[in-house]
Design an enzyme around this catalytic site. Sequence first.
Site: not given
Ligand code: GLC
Length: 568
Positions: A227, A299
């Site tokens: 993440d 991500e």
């Molecule tokens: C990422 C997740 C999102 C979350 C953020 C903080 O972007 O996809 O849903 O709010 O991280 O952890």
Amino acid sequence: MPERKLVGLVWLTCLVVTTLGAQSDVDWWENAALYQIYPRSFQDSNGDGIGDLKGITTRLTYLKEIGITATWLSPIFTSPMSDFGYDISNFYDIDPIFGTLADFDDLIAKAKELKLKIILDFVPNHSSDECEWFDKSVNRLEGYDDFYVWDDGKVNAETGEREPPSNWISVFGGPQWTWHETRQQYFLHQFQVKQPDLNFSNPMVKEHMLDVLKFWLDRGVDGFRIDAVPHIYEYRYANGSYPDEPVSGWSSDPGAYEYHDHIYTKDQPATVELMYEWHEFLEQYQAENGGDTRVLLAEAYSSVETLSAYYGNGTRFGTQLPMNFQLMYLSGYSTAKDVVGSIDYWMDTMWTTHQTANWVVGNHDTQRVADRMGAHKVDLLNVIVSALPGASVTYYGEEIGMSNVDIECTGDSCEDRDGERTPMQWSPGVNAEFSTGESTWLPVNPDYERINVQTERGVARSSLQIFKGMQKLKSSSAFLSFKKAGGFSYEAVNEQVLQIIRTNKINEEYRILINMGNNMEVLEGLSDKTYEYILTTAYSTHYPGQTVDLGERIVLMPFEAIVLRWLA
Ligand code: GLC
């Protein structure tokens, strides 16, 4: 006709390689059909209106049915749910809402039986402020003093008032620094106040995180979706102070994240290095424990050049699947040429340099395809991502064409991302068969009586049938997406029609034609061969089994996608 973009090796080479059974050269993740499950919304097993692990386990056979090879679960760990699990208070346990560690073990066992890979969300950038580690850090317990990013802040020379250490703005808006009364210092949070950033400059934090990875690897997971990768490190001067970020010009609201250019809080070189370290840790784990490759998905909303660095530098490797969000930026107005532009953006760097690709259709932070691009484009996008080489990443429900729900906000639990997180639509039954409870945590989309798995199973050319048909093709040898497959090309044959060609042997070629526009398109002389229709979408006037001579002309209806096959 515009010049064809030939990617990959020459056809003859591929002939030799594929006939020698090159399939074995493809590692599972390279052409995986990935599926994201948002656990709160997939299947509820205990009637509390919220999805859970037992529910997911009962639905794994469905993933198999539709051709999915690996699934990643959004966070299932103990959490106060301020950011629905992205605020973890215990990295080593399952939140009671979702079940227990025993339920998790059952899920893994069932997945292994079905030969489905399970990937967990790994949230290293921050914890919940209700995590024991944060409490220990607030109280400066030995070893935890620097576990998070703390700073005294600055004193304003004119007013004498205390101010945050820098002008940094959090991703959700507002300052990235919050004053902590007990500790009498500011702490950093790139996201919510309830999500304090862990301090990765502290070797102990890195150790703890490796331990977390090992804990879940030991329980049998096949990898992690990491993440918020770009946010892991921040820049700090040697004297310990933090530089202000420059104004970007993208926003006029000084409290908005877009107001600054995030040169000191995103994509720092140390983050790239950390990806390589994690990859090496996973490789080492595999060497010691055997089994298939454990993967890292990242991500990262970053430039393709940065994603390329996250992937590897030629000698070291990081995340095998730095997620490619380019197709998520398409809109209802996007033409075939726009789609080619999006594909080029990735292929020109990632395919050329690393021969790897992945295509994300959507996720829990973005409107669904039906809302972003229009309901009639859902099948088109599903066809495109399966026809392109590499891994596809489908957000649950996109395979049946689910759309966002307009959710009325009440109280402070309001989330503008709720619309794309509503319960999975399994059947026309009560609560779309998601839950036997009286109510569900988010409302079921009222269109569920028409848009649901059970109904679509019985409708020829439903979104579900198109999706399943494409997964079958994706796993066939002509669609195997790896360096030696060769014979792959894509182009916009005109403003609105996208053509993707996949070939393997001298006697097999697939042509996928997708009309992105709302006009009928007549194409002449695409090829000198006769093709058989293999798959046609709902707007098509043709059916599988019919043939077409591409030396003559072919007609595509508005928003029609077809797959044609030529066999010598
Ligand atoms: C990422 C997740 C999102 C979350 C953020 C903080 O972007 O996809 O849903 O709010 O991280 O952890």
